[in-house]
Design an enzyme around this catalytic site. Structure first.
Site, mmCIF file in Angstrom:
data_model
loop_
_atom_site.group_PDB
_atom_site.id
_atom_site.type_symbol
_atom_site.label_atom_id
_atom_site.label_comp_id
_atom_site.label_asym_id
_atom_site.label_seq_id
_atom_site.Cartn_x
_atom_site.Cartn_y
_atom_site.Cartn_z
ATOM 1 N N LYS A 279 0.827 -1.208 0.000
ATOM 2 C CA LYS A 279 0.000 0.000 0.000
ATOM 3 C C LYS A 279 0.859 1.255 0.000
ATOM 4 O O LYS A 279 0.600 2.193 -0.742
ATOM 5 C CB LYS A 279 -0.924 0.021 1.240
ATOM 6 C CG LYS A 279 -1.854 -1.174 1.336
ATOM 7 C CD LYS A 279 -2.795 -1.078 2.540
ATOM 8 C CE LYS A 279 -2.103 -1.136 3.890
ATOM 9 N NZ LYS A 279 -1.588 -2.467 4.245
ATOM 10 N N ARG B 288 -9.062 0.772 9.520
ATOM 11 C CA ARG B 288 -8.636 -0.591 9.825
ATOM 12 C C ARG B 288 -9.657 -1.331 10.678
ATOM 13 O O ARG B 288 -9.442 -2.487 11.012
ATOM 14 C CB ARG B 288 -7.341 -0.515 10.623
ATOM 15 C CG ARG B 288 -6.091 -0.986 9.871
ATOM 16 C CD ARG B 288 -4.922 -0.782 10.804
ATOM 17 N NE ARG B 288 -3.736 -1.462 10.437
ATOM 18 C CZ ARG B 288 -2.748 -0.941 9.711
ATOM 19 N NH1 ARG B 288 -2.868 0.265 9.194
ATOM 20 N NH2 ARG B 288 -1.655 -1.630 9.485
ATOM 21 N N ARG C 270 0.071 -9.204 13.403
ATOM 22 C CA ARG C 270 -0.534 -8.223 12.485
ATOM 23 C C ARG C 270 -1.494 -8.897 11.494
ATOM 24 O O ARG C 270 -2.529 -8.336 11.155
ATOM 25 C CB ARG C 270 0.547 -7.430 11.759
ATOM 26 C CG ARG C 270 1.149 -6.345 12.669
ATOM 27 C CD ARG C 270 2.536 -5.943 12.243
ATOM 28 N NE ARG C 270 2.580 -5.244 10.984
ATOM 29 C CZ ARG C 270 3.657 -5.183 10.193
ATOM 30 N NH1 ARG C 270 4.765 -5.796 10.554
ATOM 31 N NH2 ARG C 270 3.619 -4.511 9.073
HETATM 32 P P1 ADP Z 1 1.430 -2.291 7.813
HETATM 33 O O1 ADP Z 1 0.314 -1.952 6.878
HETATM 34 O O2 ADP Z 1 2.623 -2.817 7.095
HETATM 35 O O3 ADP Z 1 1.039 -3.175 8.950
HETATM 36 P P2 ADP Z 1 1.424 0.412 9.007
HETATM 37 O O4 ADP Z 1 2.603 1.282 9.003
HETATM 38 O O5 ADP Z 1 0.226 0.823 8.229
HETATM 39 O O6 ADP Z 1 1.975 -1.003 8.526
HETATM 40 O O7 ADP Z 1 0.933 0.160 10.521
HETATM 41 C C1 ADP Z 1 1.803 -0.207 11.539
HETATM 42 C C2 ADP Z 1 1.082 -0.245 12.895
HETATM 43 O O8 ADP Z 1 0.554 1.055 13.209
HETATM 44 C C3 ADP Z 1 -0.122 -1.169 12.993
HETATM 45 O O9 ADP Z 1 0.244 -2.506 13.238
HETATM 46 C C4 ADP Z 1 -0.896 -0.515 14.168
HETATM 47 O O10 ADP Z 1 -0.289 -0.818 15.401
HETATM 48 C C5 ADP Z 1 -0.681 0.962 13.922
HETATM 49 N N1 ADP Z 1 -1.750 1.529 13.065
HETATM 50 C C6 ADP Z 1 -1.593 2.062 11.813
HETATM 51 N N2 ADP Z 1 -2.767 2.472 11.311
HETATM 52 C C7 ADP Z 1 -3.698 2.174 12.259
HETATM 53 C C8 ADP Z 1 -5.116 2.321 12.335
HETATM 54 N N3 ADP Z 1 -5.831 2.853 11.320
HETATM 55 N N4 ADP Z 1 -5.742 1.914 13.462
HETATM 56 C C9 ADP Z 1 -5.064 1.376 14.486
HETATM 57 N N5 ADP Z 1 -3.726 1.190 14.482
HETATM 58 C C10 ADP Z 1 -3.047 1.581 13.390
#
Ligand code: ADP
Ligand code: ZN
Length: 215
Positions: free
Chosen positions: A13, A88, A172
């Site tokens: 993404k 999410r 995750r």
């Molecule tokens: P990836 O998509 O590779 O898991 P991200 O950088 O999008 O990586 O997210 C890393 C972490 O940040 C998630 O595992 C969560 O802990 C937190 N996070 C990111 N976006 C959200 C969200 N919309 N709601 C809750 N936690 C989030």
């Protein structure tokens, strides 16, 4: 144009969002990056967020919704945003609808990047990025052109995300299946969910996304 990129951790993404940002003058809003910035600030809130992120769990809806709301309403976002990592959960999807409506904005596309989970574990484990500019690389699939030097900014300083460790990666995926996958029917019911094959070459994936948004 406002769009959401959906897909499990490591689906690509962020890579695709950066390409769309450049090609279309949109602004990438990546909640993961925003939360990491907060943890880097060393604030008390940042310390709490850091522990949650490193475990692979989700940060509370309340915090994430607040973080994104400020950015959606900002002047830079007026030509459109690419949401990457948000929403999410169902409450986040509902909050997004409310905030878009409140700012007289509309959601044009929700694009799901479909990928094979087994391959993702491998992608995430080899992933690293430039500490200075955030450009992302992979030990096997995308090494810097010059060994040890960032292609984008020339820095020599690279980091691996703590949540790319295997235990956190498993967590995750579990979180994705349990809390994030339920938003797919939410968008399907609205008739705006579209799918691309995220397992192809990065350029092929970009083309598939471009085809959807140029319709
Ligand atoms: P990836 O998509 O590779 O898991 P991200 O950088 O999008 O990586 O997210 C890393 C972490 O940040 C998630 O595992 C969560 O802990 C937190 N996070 C990111 N976006 C959200 C969200 N919309 N709601 C809750 N936690 C989030
Ligand atoms: Zn760099």
């Amino acid at each position: 144009m406002n769009l959401i990129l959906l897909g499990p951790p490591g689906a690509g993404k962020g890579t695709q969002a950066k390409r769309l940002e450049q090609a279309h003058g949109l602004v990438q809003l990546a909640t993961g990056d925003m939360l990491r910035a907060e943890t880097a600030s060393g604030s008390e809130l940042g310390r709490r967020i850091k522990a949650v992120m490193e475990s692979g769990a989700l940060v509370s809806d309340e915090i994430v919704i607040e973080v994104i709301e400020q950015r959606i309403a900002a002047p830079e976002a007026k030509d459109g945003v690419i949401l990457d990592g948000f929403p999410r959960t169902i409450p986040q999807a509902e909050a997004l609808d409310a905030m878009l409506a409140g700012h007289d904005l509309k959601l044009d596309h929700v694009i799901l990047m479909e990928v094979d989970e087994a391959a993702l574990v491998d992608r995430l484990a080899g992933r690293f990025s430039c500490r200075a500019c955030g450009a992302s690389y992979h030990e096997r699939y995308h090494r810097p052109k010059r060994e040890g030097v960032c292609d984008v900014c020339g820095s020599h300083d690279f980091v691996q995300r703590p949540d790319d460790r295997p235990e956190a990666v498993q967590k995750r995926f579990e979180v994705y299946r349990q809390q994030t996958a339920p938003i797919l029917p939410y968008y399907r019911a609205k008739g705006i969910l579209e799918t691309v094959d995220g397992m192809g070459e990065m350029d092929a994936v970009t083309k598939a996304i471009e085809a959807i948004i140029s319709r």
